[in-house]
Design a protein around this motif. Sequence first.
Motif, PDB file in Angstrom:
ATOM      1  N   LEU A 119       3.145  -3.334  29.623  1.00 51.13           N
ATOM      2  CA  LEU A 119       3.093  -4.398  28.616  1.00 51.13           C
ATOM      3  C   LEU A 119       2.340  -3.917  27.378  1.00 51.13           C
ATOM      4  CD1 LEU A 119       2.126  -5.791  31.653  1.00 51.13           C
ATOM      5  CD2 LEU A 119       2.970  -7.754  30.412  1.00 51.13           C
ATOM      6  N   LEU A 120       2.450  -2.611  27.073  1.00 50.90           N
ATOM      7  CA  LEU A 120       1.622  -2.061  26.004  1.00 50.90           C
ATOM      8  C   LEU A 120       1.981  -2.620  24.636  1.00 50.90           C
ATOM      9  CD1 LEU A 120      -0.724  -0.059  25.718  1.00 50.90           C
ATOM     10  CD2 LEU A 120       0.935   1.666  25.067  1.00 50.90           C
ATOM     11  N   SER A 121       3.255  -2.975  24.437  1.00 56.03           N
ATOM     12  CA  SER A 121       3.630  -3.558  23.144  1.00 56.03           C
ATOM     13  C   SER A 121       2.913  -4.886  22.935  1.00 56.03           C
ATOM     14  CB  SER A 121       5.143  -3.750  23.065  1.00 56.03           C
ATOM     15  OG  SER A 121       5.795  -2.502  22.977  1.00 56.03           O
ATOM     16  N   ALA A 122       2.824  -5.699  23.996  1.00 62.31           N
ATOM     17  CA  ALA A 122       2.095  -6.959  23.885  1.00 62.31           C
ATOM     18  C   ALA A 122       0.614  -6.700  23.645  1.00 62.31           C
ATOM     19  CB  ALA A 122       2.297  -7.797  25.141  1.00 62.31           C
ATOM     20  N   LEU A 123       0.047  -5.719  24.333  1.00 68.59           N
ATOM     21  CA  LEU A 123      -1.355  -5.371  24.108  1.00 68.59           C
ATOM     22  C   LEU A 123      -1.568  -4.908  22.669  1.00 68.59           C
ATOM     23  CD1 LEU A 123      -4.237  -4.717  25.066  1.00 68.59           C
ATOM     24  CD2 LEU A 123      -3.385  -2.497  25.832  1.00 68.59           C
ATOM     25  N   GLY A 124      -0.627  -4.107  22.152  1.00 69.31           N
ATOM     26  CA  GLY A 124      -0.743  -3.655  20.765  1.00 69.31           C
ATOM     27  C   GLY A 124      -0.787  -4.810  19.789  1.00 69.31           C
ATOM     28  N   LEU A 125      -0.019  -5.852  20.063  1.00 69.21           N
ATOM     29  CA  LEU A 125      -0.059  -7.044  19.210  1.00 69.21           C
ATOM     30  C   LEU A 125      -1.442  -7.671  19.236  1.00 69.21           C
ATOM     31  CD1 LEU A 125       3.352  -8.509  20.331  1.00 69.21           C
ATOM     32  CD2 LEU A 125       2.810  -7.808  18.014  1.00 69.21           C
ATOM     33  N   ALA A 126      -2.077  -7.695  20.419  1.00 73.39           N
ATOM     34  CA  ALA A 126      -3.418  -8.280  20.522  1.00 73.39           C
ATOM     35  C   ALA A 126      -4.438  -7.483  19.732  1.00 73.39           C
ATOM     36  CB  ALA A 126      -3.837  -8.349  21.992  1.00 73.39           C
ATOM     37  N   LEU A 127      -4.213  -6.173  19.607  1.00 78.80           N
ATOM     38  CA  LEU A 127      -5.189  -5.310  18.947  1.00 78.80           C
ATOM     39  C   LEU A 127      -4.855  -5.041  17.477  1.00 78.80           C
ATOM     40  CD1 LEU A 127      -5.594  -2.644  21.782  1.00 78.80           C
ATOM     41  CD2 LEU A 127      -6.964  -4.684  21.385  1.00 78.80           C
ATOM     42  N   ALA A 128      -3.702  -5.514  17.024  1.00 81.92           N
ATOM     43  CA  ALA A 128      -3.243  -5.172  15.674  1.00 81.92           C
ATOM     44  C   ALA A 128      -4.028  -5.928  14.609  1.00 81.92           C
ATOM     45  CB  ALA A 128      -1.753  -5.475  15.539  1.00 81.92           C
ATOM     46  N   ASP A 129      -3.957  -5.424  13.401  1.00 81.60           N
ATOM     47  CA  ASP A 129      -4.587  -6.056  12.245  1.00 81.60           C
ATOM     48  C   ASP A 129      -3.540  -6.777  11.409  1.00 81.60           C
ATOM     49  OD1 ASP A 129      -7.210  -5.077  12.772  1.00 81.60           O
ATOM     50  OD2 ASP A 129      -6.583  -3.108  12.024  1.00 81.60           O
ATOM     51  N   VAL A 130      -4.011  -7.721  10.628  1.00 79.75           N
ATOM     52  CA  VAL A 130      -3.138  -8.433   9.702  1.00 79.75           C
ATOM     53  C   VAL A 130      -3.021  -7.598   8.431  1.00 79.75           C
ATOM     54  CG1 VAL A 130      -2.780 -10.559   8.418  1.00 79.75           C
ATOM     55  CG2 VAL A 130      -3.852 -10.637  10.674  1.00 79.75           C
ATOM     56  N   VAL A 131      -1.797  -7.430   7.966  1.00 82.65           N
ATOM     57  CA  VAL A 131      -1.549  -6.541   6.833  1.00 82.65           C
ATOM     58  C   VAL A 131      -0.812  -7.295   5.736  1.00 82.65           C
ATOM     59  CG1 VAL A 131      -0.224  -4.520   6.077  1.00 82.65           C
ATOM     60  CG2 VAL A 131      -1.548  -4.409   8.185  1.00 82.65           C
ATOM     61  N   HIS A 132      -1.213  -7.048   4.497  1.00 78.54           N
ATOM     62  CA  HIS A 132      -0.446  -7.507   3.340  1.00 78.54           C
ATOM     63  C   HIS A 132      -0.263  -6.309   2.422  1.00 78.54           C
ATOM     64  CE1 HIS A 132       1.123 -10.470   0.439  1.00 78.54           C
ATOM     65  NE2 HIS A 132       0.642  -9.628  -0.450  1.00 78.54           N
ATOM     66  N   GLU A 133       0.986  -6.065   2.028  1.00 78.92           N
ATOM     67  CA  GLU A 133       1.276  -4.924   1.161  1.00 78.92           C
ATOM     68  C   GLU A 133       1.802  -5.387  -0.179  1.00 78.92           C
ATOM     69  OE1 GLU A 133       3.552  -1.732   2.551  1.00 78.92           O
ATOM     70  OE2 GLU A 133       2.123  -1.143   4.089  1.00 78.92           O
ATOM     71  N   ALA A 134       1.486  -4.616  -1.198  1.00 82.86           N
ATOM     72  CA  ALA A 134       2.036  -4.846  -2.532  1.00 82.86           C
ATOM     73  C   ALA A 134       2.507  -3.503  -3.068  1.00 82.86           C
ATOM     74  CB  ALA A 134       0.989  -5.454  -3.449  1.00 82.86           C
ATOM     75  N   GLN A 135       3.701  -3.498  -3.633  1.00 77.99           N
ATOM     76  CA  GLN A 135       4.281  -2.246  -4.123  1.00 77.99           C
ATOM     77  C   GLN A 135       5.123  -2.530  -5.350  1.00 77.99           C
ATOM     78  OE1 GLN A 135       6.073   0.302  -1.163  1.00 77.99           O
ATOM     79  NE2 GLN A 135       7.619   1.068  -2.588  1.00 77.99           N
ATOM     80  N   GLU A 136       5.110  -1.580  -6.277  1.00 75.58           N
ATOM     81  CA  GLU A 136       5.981  -1.693  -7.436  1.00 75.58           C
ATOM     82  C   GLU A 136       6.424  -0.303  -7.867  1.00 75.58           C
ATOM     83  OE1 GLU A 136       2.734  -1.978 -11.087  1.00 75.58           O
ATOM     84  OE2 GLU A 136       3.370  -3.831 -10.120  1.00 75.58           O
ATOM     85  N   PRO A 137       7.598  -0.207  -8.484  1.00 73.57           N
ATOM     86  CA  PRO A 137       8.098   1.108  -8.908  1.00 73.57           C
ATOM     87  C   PRO A 137       7.337   1.635 -10.109  1.00 73.57           C
ATOM     88  CG  PRO A 137       9.573  -0.618  -9.657  1.00 73.57           C
ATOM     89  CD  PRO A 137       8.533  -1.294  -8.815  1.00 73.57           C
ATOM     90  N   CYS A 138       7.468   2.922 -10.319  1.00 67.38           N
ATOM     91  CA  CYS A 138       6.742   3.571 -11.410  1.00 67.38           C
ATOM     92  C   CYS A 138       7.549   4.781 -11.843  1.00 67.38           C
ATOM     93  CB  CYS A 138       5.345   3.989 -10.914  1.00 67.38           C
ATOM     94  SG  CYS A 138       4.304   4.781 -12.148  1.00 67.38           S
ATOM     95  N   SER A 139       7.374   5.218 -13.062  1.00 65.96           N
ATOM     96  CA  SER A 139       8.025   6.462 -13.494  1.00 65.96           C
ATOM     97  C   SER A 139       7.089   7.244 -14.407  1.00 65.96           C
ATOM     98  CB  SER A 139       9.345   6.154 -14.216  1.00 65.96           C
ATOM     99  OG  SER A 139       9.111   5.349 -15.353  1.00 65.96           O
ATOM    100  N   LEU A 140       5.812   7.227 -14.054  1.00 64.62           N
ATOM    101  CA  LEU A 140       4.822   7.940 -14.854  1.00 64.62           C
ATOM    102  C   LEU A 140       4.608   9.348 -14.309  1.00 64.62           C
ATOM    103  CD1 LEU A 140       2.080   5.167 -15.207  1.00 64.62           C
ATOM    104  CD2 LEU A 140       3.672   5.933 -16.984  1.00 64.62           C
ATOM    105  N   PRO A 141       4.314  10.305 -15.183  1.00 65.68           N
ATOM    106  CA  PRO A 141       3.883  11.610 -14.685  1.00 65.68           C
ATOM    107  C   PRO A 141       2.456  11.496 -14.143  1.00 65.68           C
ATOM    108  CG  PRO A 141       3.770  11.562 -17.078  1.00 65.68           C
ATOM    109  CD  PRO A 141       4.406  10.266 -16.652  1.00 65.68           C
TER     110      PRO A 141
END
Length: 1387
Positions: free
Chosen positions: A614-636
């Motif tokens: 049941l390791l997948s269920a255990l992993g859910l118990a130990l996981a962190d809450v994540v929020h990601e933000a991403q945007e494209p770029c074309s800078l050197p």
Amino acid sequence: MPGMSLLSSYEGLRQEIQRLAQENEELRRLVQLIQENQELRLVLRNRGSRLGFCGSGILAEVAASPWPCRRRTIKFKDAERVLPGLPAEESLLGSSPIMGSPEGRFHFAIDRGGTFTDVFAQCPGGHVRVLKLLSEDPANYVDAPTEGIRRILEQEGGMLLPRDRPLDTSRIASIRMGTTVATNALLERRGERVALLVTRGFRDLLHVGTQAREDLFDLAVPMPEVLYEEVLEVDERVVLYRGEPGAGTPVKGCTGDLLEVQQPVDLGGLRGKLEGLLSRGIRSLAVVLMHSYTWAQHEQQVGALAQELGFTHVSLSSEAMPMVRIVPRGHTACADAYLTPTIQRYVQGFRRGFQGQLKDVQVLFMRSDGGLAPMDSFSGSRAVLSGPAGGVVGYSATTYQVEGGQPVIGFDMGGTSTDVSRYAGEFEHVFEASTAGVTLQAPQLDINTVAAGGGSRLFFRSGLFVVGPESAGAHPGPACYRKGGPVTVTDANLVLGRLLPASFPCIFGPGEDQPLSPEASRKALEAVATEVNSFLTNGPCPASLLSLEEVAMGFVRVANEAMCRPIRALTQARGHDPSAHILACFGGAGGQHACAIARALGMDTVHIHRHSGLLSALGLALADVVHEAQEPCSLPYTPETFVQLDQRLSRLEEQCVDALRAQGFPRPQISTESFLHLRYQGTDCALMVSAHQHPATARSPRAGDFGAAFVERYMREFGFVIPDRPVVVDDVRVRGTGRSGLRLEDVPKAQTGPPRVDKMTQCYFEGGYQETPVYLLGELGYGHKLLGPCLIIDSNSTILVEPGCQAEVTETGDIRISVGAEAPSTVGAQLDPIHLSIFSHRFMSIAEQMGRILQRTAISTNIKERLDFSCALFGPDGGLVSNAPHIPVHLGAMQETVQFQIQQLGADLHPGDVLLSNHPSAGGSHLPDLTVITPVFWPGQTRPVFYVASRGHHADIGGITPGSMPPHSTTLQQEGAVFLSFKLVQGGVFQEEAVTEALRAPGKIPGCSGTRNLHDNLSDLRAQVAANQKGIQLVGELIGQYGLDVVQAYMGHIQANAELAVRDMLRAFGTSRQARGLPLEVSAEDHMDDGSPIRLRVQINLSQGSAVFDFSGTGPEVFGNLNAPRAITLSALIYCLRCLVGRDIPLNQGCLAPVRVVIPRGSILDPSPEAAVVGGNVLTSQRVVDVILGAFGACAASQGCMNNVTLGNAHMGYYETVAGGAGAGPGWHGRSGVHSHMTNTRITDPEILESRYPVIVRRFELRLGSGGRGRFRGGDGVVRELLFREEALLSVLTERRAFQPYGLHGGEPGARGLNLLVRKDGRTVNLGGKTSVPVYPGDVFCLHTPGGGGYGDPDDPAPQPPGSPQQLPAFPERGSVYEYRRAQEAV
């Protein structure tokens, strides 16, 4: 008490309770409750008997009252000993059950898989309860996660919770869930009805996709269908601003790029079309417009209109994943629109099972990237790996920490497939991957799924043990499930005694009430064993017979080797050694194979968590809450842009922190990590890098030294850096993490004496049966050590500790296995079909690992990113043994090159020599394909004992045009530098001066140039030498293990196996014709557009299973470049033979052994040494395939062309090949818009093309009606229009502009191709099939590619099938290893 009765024995009470339970449903539920509750064992019963019973044997008096009642008072005579902390009198079955301390609440983590749902609960007081139940059981419950929560609340509270009432949430603190709802909907195509809104001219863009086919050798070209039901083309267009005369005012995109709005979106015209969709019942939209990743206003306007009209879900590609490349971004938006409503319906249904719809409970879902997200923001495109991601988090939070930070390979072996992943302190993500045929642009854990599991089927084919990829599935399942299923890996393990039927519940058979059946396994495996022994008795190399156990053991060993290959590929792709890792094993089937897998990979430790099932269920118990933000770029990435990059990162970081604080996380529990998506300018190999180990310096952004991180990782993965090349930022990303604080508190018991042996059993290992003790995991304590062989069993899995290994119970209650060296086994040179299968995998693995080294160390785009190369292993006679990847035009061709060198140099080959060749008469295909050959010597041997070689396509080696692929060459010298038999390394010294001179030599020919990119040529040649060296090392290890005579013998055996498969196919073809009264000679003829005939006559020898392929009558060498070297014809022949065999076989010299090939000298298929050949490689090869397949009647002709288009001027050059229609065949329609046969090249994404080159893609869609009519219709070609923005030279090299692709058996031919140039003034010119012409701004090139031929009479009244086969496997491969192989085969 008056009226009180006591039953003095447990048995008496059990019988009384069972009698009463038959009459009372509520009581039956109570019986079920106490059976599930291993700790309490409390029974209450009805009918005035007023008796209670505890599992400890202590009786209790029960106050009489009518049944049912809201309260039941129980007086325990020794309650303190029965339930510590429970008062002697307490209310049970009431509205406020006691579940530990009054303030304690439950935390649930639930993995809802395809077959089982695993529930992991941290209960009040900190103890853990786990539960496994069927994901689908409609006869008993509506939703498995809700049912799991209900059962645990019942068990912990000792009370009934009716299924038809919402659950009280007052004692539930949180619910975390991973689910396969999205994955299953994608696999089974059961998502929402969706319409695609796309920029006009691109209606079929997602159908065509990359234009590469999934399976090189399947003539039916099965491809997953698109997710949308209808397409609306939106009148709008945005292009990158280049400041041409008459251009409008530019607008600035979020990347910083300037854009020009050539056509505003026509919302008025769109409104009526959207209303039409609504009237047809479509409520979900995917909006995908060109360049919306940087300028999203048009998508936003369309989205607002759709919402105003009442669409319930609108996915904008600019929001689903704002990254450049419209094809994967479009697929992502479609997946989001297709899956998110399905997920939302599931979430709403889940909510309804709880009071207040979970208003005050934190509900989080696992995303594909390994982070948790709130229920309301869980979307389809981020959900496809929701289930498997939990397992990766699980072992990363347990095994990695416990083992002191040593890198870990996750090995999750299930019923139909195995998931392989890696963790070394941080999650390894990919940002574009395919699942069920849909390419998603989204952060995803790099989980590699391979088609090998407990349910993988076992076959014996042409002398070879084969495992999978077909699977028995859950229904009917393996033979031992008693439902008539096929023999599988599980059956083999059962026959070997490695699974014990008594440890499985009685849920098998038609009534689902019987145990596993070893007899059914033995019977099914005996049928295969009979095939094996018949082959050993009557085959080409008679050998001693194998016992049933030896056959079972052979299949297990072959399955293990199949699972080792992706692990080797996953680690070596990033420059890691597999043996430096720990194997973290989980999943139901992995424990039986873990020791063998680790041993084969050189690992010395296997870690199996106590909750591995049941390791997948255990992993859910130990996981962190994540929020990601991403945007494209074309800078050197330069000091001038560092301030802008810091500002953008700070803005994204603020978004992440605000989102997590809104979920209740205090700022100290929030951490953020910044990433830049960096690449060297002019390459496509971007790396998402974090600077967390590279603090900021005075010469970096404040967020960290991303440049140093990029260089370090690039060096580790690819073995070099490009110090003078500018670095470009493609995307800016921040990952915010809210630490959940949920940690396990239960500590396993310490040992209390030696481990108890539950029973003894017999297990089969190499050498025979051995006495094997069986231990129960639940009875083992910290410090217990168990010598192999032994079995460790718990309710969810069986762990096999093999001989020579030792298991111990760790302080945390897990199993750590120390893997000993394998006992030496004697393998002789005589054919053994088990070792034949293992050597087949090992030989292929050597070629694959050579390819990994070449790709890592090469510098050119062609080799590093397009993966246009092959690596191969050859026997002492130069015969091909294994070749990877399977690029059709390379198949078998390198063998001719190696054998030419053996004949040419003979005794002039010495240790330390490395040869270079590309000449067509020496087995070359065309000059840019440079082949590097290394002879390998062995102590005591005077001649080379084997050879390794690598062939790579170099971008330029001189000649009359850049790219060394001129459309009008008439001699070989005009096509670039020529190497017949050149010593690139002599005596261990790289001959840089001599090879440089040879590469520059074409410049001495009038009108020609020497190589235009010497630096890349030299770097790639060194990489090819390094790849060969890796092959030498790996074969040396194989010889060290088995001996030179054995390895060389099995090189011959594996070639003989391929020969046998081809002979079987030829016999079957001849027998079929003979049965129908047809002659054993077949023939076909087709023509090149210049009229040159290609004629073939095939004579089948039925008794020998052989054939003569006679090309006599083929036209002479031409004054042009359509001449095809002999090696090309042999490659085309091997490709066709493999297609006709119809299943996976070793592709080596043996394929041609039953075949004699007659090619007239001086013909277009065997031209003179000085003939130009570049067109023969890319065009004539296709016609040869059409002729061979036509002779066998296998299918109608495909487009028969690669549609080569080259564009260039003084400062840029671009080359592409374009898809067309595939031929129909017996039982399938031809696929439209796909590459066929001898090419499988991916096409450049329209947004990338427009951003890097001065062109605008005006149309790229199917050429409707161009496929030939027939009972099965041919596939349509495509229409591709390019508008030029600069003066340039356009070159086209195409075929099928005069002769149509033929139909078969009454099917009509496909449409011819057409090349048009529309000048800016409106004049239209037919360019013909082959030309070079100057083009100017405003000119438009219109390419119409040929369709495929039809099959069968179009007027045949027989019902047509709905389309070409579209069944997706139940075990979809995925992950970076799979994507790498797909990219290799897309050349």
